[in-house]
Design an enzyme around this catalytic site. Structure first.
Site, PDB file in Angstrom:
ATOM      1  N   HIS A   6       1.046  -1.247  -0.032  1.00 47.19           N
ATOM      2  CA  HIS A   6      -0.020   0.006   0.124  1.00 47.19           C
ATOM      3  C   HIS A   6       0.825   1.131  -0.024  1.00 47.19           C
ATOM      4  O   HIS A   6       0.272   2.441  -0.041  1.00 47.19           O
ATOM      5  CB  HIS A   6      -1.014   0.061   1.085  1.00 47.19           C
ATOM      6  CG  HIS A   6      -0.146   0.253   2.532  1.00 47.19           C
ATOM      7  ND1 HIS A   6       0.503  -0.557   3.146  1.00 47.19           N
ATOM      8  CD2 HIS A   6      -0.389   1.323   3.236  1.00 47.19           C
ATOM      9  CE1 HIS A   6       0.808  -0.080   4.365  1.00 47.19           C
ATOM     10  NE2 HIS A   6       0.455   1.141   4.294  1.00 47.19           N
TER      11      HIS A   6
HETATM   12  C1  UD1 Z   1      -2.066   5.418   6.221  1.00 48.32           C
HETATM   13  C2  UD1 Z   1      -0.844   5.921   6.733  1.00 48.32           C
HETATM   14  C3  UD1 Z   1       0.209   4.698   6.445  1.00 48.32           C
HETATM   15  C4  UD1 Z   1      -0.315   3.394   6.824  1.00 48.32           C
HETATM   16  C5  UD1 Z   1      -1.675   3.114   6.297  1.00 48.32           C
HETATM   17  C6  UD1 Z   1      -2.336   1.876   6.752  1.00 48.32           C
HETATM   18  C7  UD1 Z   1      -0.550   8.279   6.627  1.00 48.32           C
HETATM   19  C8  UD1 Z   1       0.497   9.371   5.941  1.00 48.32           C
HETATM   20  N1  UD1 Z   1      -0.297   7.186   5.973  1.00 48.32           N
HETATM   21  O1  UD1 Z   1      -1.952   5.172   4.730  1.00 48.32           O
HETATM   22  O2  UD1 Z   1       1.310   5.067   7.314  1.00 48.32           O
HETATM   23  O3  UD1 Z   1       0.875   2.461   6.729  1.00 48.32           O
HETATM   24  O4  UD1 Z   1      -2.591   4.287   6.692  1.00 48.32           O
HETATM   25  O5  UD1 Z   1      -3.386   1.687   6.206  1.00 48.32           O
HETATM   26  O6  UD1 Z   1      -1.071   8.612   7.486  1.00 48.32           O
HETATM   27  N2  UD1 Z   1      -9.408   4.673   2.222  1.00 48.32           N
HETATM   28  C9  UD1 Z   1     -10.688   3.985   2.301  1.00 48.32           C
HETATM   29  N3  UD1 Z   1     -11.189   3.531   3.594  1.00 48.32           N
HETATM   30  C10 UD1 Z   1     -10.695   4.085   4.640  1.00 48.32           C
HETATM   31  C11 UD1 Z   1      -9.605   4.603   4.652  1.00 48.32           C
HETATM   32  C12 UD1 Z   1      -8.845   4.799   3.520  1.00 48.32           C
HETATM   33  O7  UD1 Z   1     -11.128   3.628   1.413  1.00 48.32           O
HETATM   34  O8  UD1 Z   1     -11.063   3.656   5.839  1.00 48.32           O
HETATM   35  C13 UD1 Z   1      -8.896   4.849   0.844  1.00 48.32           C
HETATM   36  C14 UD1 Z   1      -9.386   6.218   0.489  1.00 48.32           C
HETATM   37  O9  UD1 Z   1      -9.275   6.267  -1.044  1.00 48.32           O
HETATM   38  C15 UD1 Z   1      -8.024   7.079   0.982  1.00 48.32           C
HETATM   39  C16 UD1 Z   1      -6.893   6.038   0.561  1.00 48.32           C
HETATM   40  O10 UD1 Z   1      -7.605   4.837   1.123  1.00 48.32           O
HETATM   41  O11 UD1 Z   1      -7.739   8.121  -0.072  1.00 48.32           O
HETATM   42  C17 UD1 Z   1      -5.878   6.297   1.429  1.00 48.32           C
HETATM   43  O12 UD1 Z   1      -6.130   6.425   2.854  1.00 48.32           O
HETATM   44  P1  UD1 Z   1      -5.128   7.467   3.732  1.00 48.32           P
HETATM   45  O13 UD1 Z   1      -5.596   7.358   5.130  1.00 48.32           O
HETATM   46  O14 UD1 Z   1      -4.854   8.846   3.248  1.00 48.32           O
HETATM   47  O15 UD1 Z   1      -3.774   6.851   3.809  1.00 48.32           O
HETATM   48  P2  UD1 Z   1      -3.225   5.120   3.616  1.00 48.32           P
HETATM   49  O16 UD1 Z   1      -2.717   5.001   2.491  1.00 48.32           O
HETATM   50  O17 UD1 Z   1      -4.301   4.529   4.437  1.00 48.32           O
END
Ligand code: UD1
Length: 366
Positions: free
Chosen positions: A204
């Site tokens: 991821h």
């Molecule tokens: C975040 C953390 C990362 C951690 C990861 C675990 C930061 C900078 N990054 O990254 O360190 O390893 O979490 O997952 O904080 N989304 C969903 N459902 C959710 C949450 C997110 O669909 O409940 C999707 C959304 O499209 C979103 C994307 O995942 O834009 C990324 O989510 P985000 O919280 O921005 O960062 P992660 O890549 O999950």
């Protein structure tokens, strides 16, 4: 009176806060829990609260997904009035996600003490958003709890006084030890365990999945691995949407690649325990595989958790298929690195933190 306001936001925070909240209730320390809502899908959030027995958050800021700047800013904006209303003696943050730095920054600017659990880890790769979060959070923390002894060197190099740093071990491994015996068997999650074994895969990191060529190379490698072992791949929402965007989903449509939605903690723990090996770019899985003695290939160029390589079962390969393959073959041939359990990864880190914090609060430091 609230002594501590504890912050969680994203999936890797939940297994870190669970043993801390339990330890605070026995110390006792009057702690409240704030969920920023950075992760909000039931599979990425609620299921962890249920399985790990984390108390319901006292407050949910419900910020959701956005760009890093907007997400961080929204958390700050929503957290400030909560901090004003609660007036805690300190704010406790864990890990390195955007929620960590956002809430630490709000507290520091208001003169509220900041406690950072899992301080001092450094990949030395500033292109990782988490590295920025780690460096900045540590700079504004008053009390820093580390998971490995060498973290102190990183902190001292950045001018942080050693008196503020305490080596206590790894709270995420507390959770793993507590729940290992009741992990969900892989056969139940998969509807039968592949007879020839399986590689458990998670991907991821933006550096791997936001780049079409890198993601293609990684997914081609999974397809190649699936000729030798089954591949079990719980796919992160970010990775799923990248694969769709780049037209790479056909690479995953193979008989021995089991694509799963994001898994609960107990399901993931069972899948890890029984895997032949793990292929990942996660920080947490590098540590969990070391604690479990399962070989791990980390498809990153650097790690903020070097102890998993020097002492544990982890090998760094980067995302290049030509570097992943020989390590994979070596693990199949020899079983991979044996490793040993790092110091203080013993299930008692949260108890050490709670005792230290009680003494710190009683000393009038906050
Ligand atoms: C975040 C953390 C990362 C951690 C990861 C675990 C930061 C900078 N990054 O990254 O360190 O390893 O979490 O997952 O904080 N989304 C969903 N459902 C959710 C949450 C997110 O669909 O409940 C999707 C959304 O499209 C979103 C994307 O995942 O834009 C990324 O989510 P985000 O919280 O921005 O960062 P992660 O890549 O999950």
């Amino acid at each position: 009176m609230t002594e501590l306001l504890c912050i969680v936001g994203a999936r890797p925070n939940f297994m870190k806060i669970a043993p801390l909240m339990a330890a605070f209730s026995t110390q006792p320390i009057a702690a409240k829990l704030v969920h920023t809502g950075q992760h909000y899908d039931p599979a990425m959030s609620d299921s962890f609260f249920a399985q790990l027995g984390i108390p319901r958050p006292d407050v949910n800021l419900e910020v959701g997904s956005a760009s890093h700047a907007v997400q961080t800013a929204e958390i700050m904006r929503a957290f400030e009035p909560v901090l004003d209303a609660e007036q805690p003696r300190a704010v406790l943050v864990v890990g390195d996600v955007n929620s960590t730095i956002a809430c630490a920054l709000v507290a520091a600017k208001k003169g509220v003490k900041v406690i950072h659990v899992e301080a001092g880890l450094r990949s030395l790769d500033r292109a990782m958003p988490e590295e920025i979060n780690r460096v900045l959070t540590d700079q504004i923390s008053d009390l820093l709890y580390t998971t490995e002894r060498d973290a102190l060197n990183n902190l001292q190099r950045e001018g942080i006084a050693p008196e503020r740093v305490h080596f206590v071990g790894n709270v995420m491994i507390d959770t793993l030890r507590q729940h290992a015996a009741r992990a969900t068997p892989a056969a139940r999650t998969l509807g039968g365990k592949p007879a020839r074994g399986y590689a458990l895969v998670t991907l991821h990191r933006p550096s791997n999945v936001d780049n079409a060529d890198k993601l293609r190379g990684l997914l081609e490698t999974l397809a190649r691995i699936s000729e030798r072992l089954d591949v079990v791949f719980p796919i992160h929402p970010r990775t799923r949407s990248s694969a769709e965007k780049f037209g790479l989903t056909p690479l995953l449509e193979r008989p021995f690649i089991h694509l799963l939605p994001p898994q609960g903690y107990l399901e993931m723990l069972g899948l890890m325990q029984e895997a032949t090996l793990v292929v990942t770019d996660s920080g947490g899985l590098q540590e969990e595989t070391t604690a479990l003695g399962v070989p791990c290939i980390t498809v990153r160029e650097s790690t903020e958790r070097p102890i998993t390589v020097t002492d544990g079962t982890n090998t760094l390969t980067g995302p290049d298929p030509a570097r992943i393959w020989p390590v994979f073959e070596d693990i199949l041939a020899s079983g991979g690195k044996r490793g040993r359990i790092p110091e203080y990864w013993d299930g008692n880190a949260a108890l050490r933190i709670a005792a230290s914090l009680r003494a710190w609060l009683d000393s009038g430091a906050a």
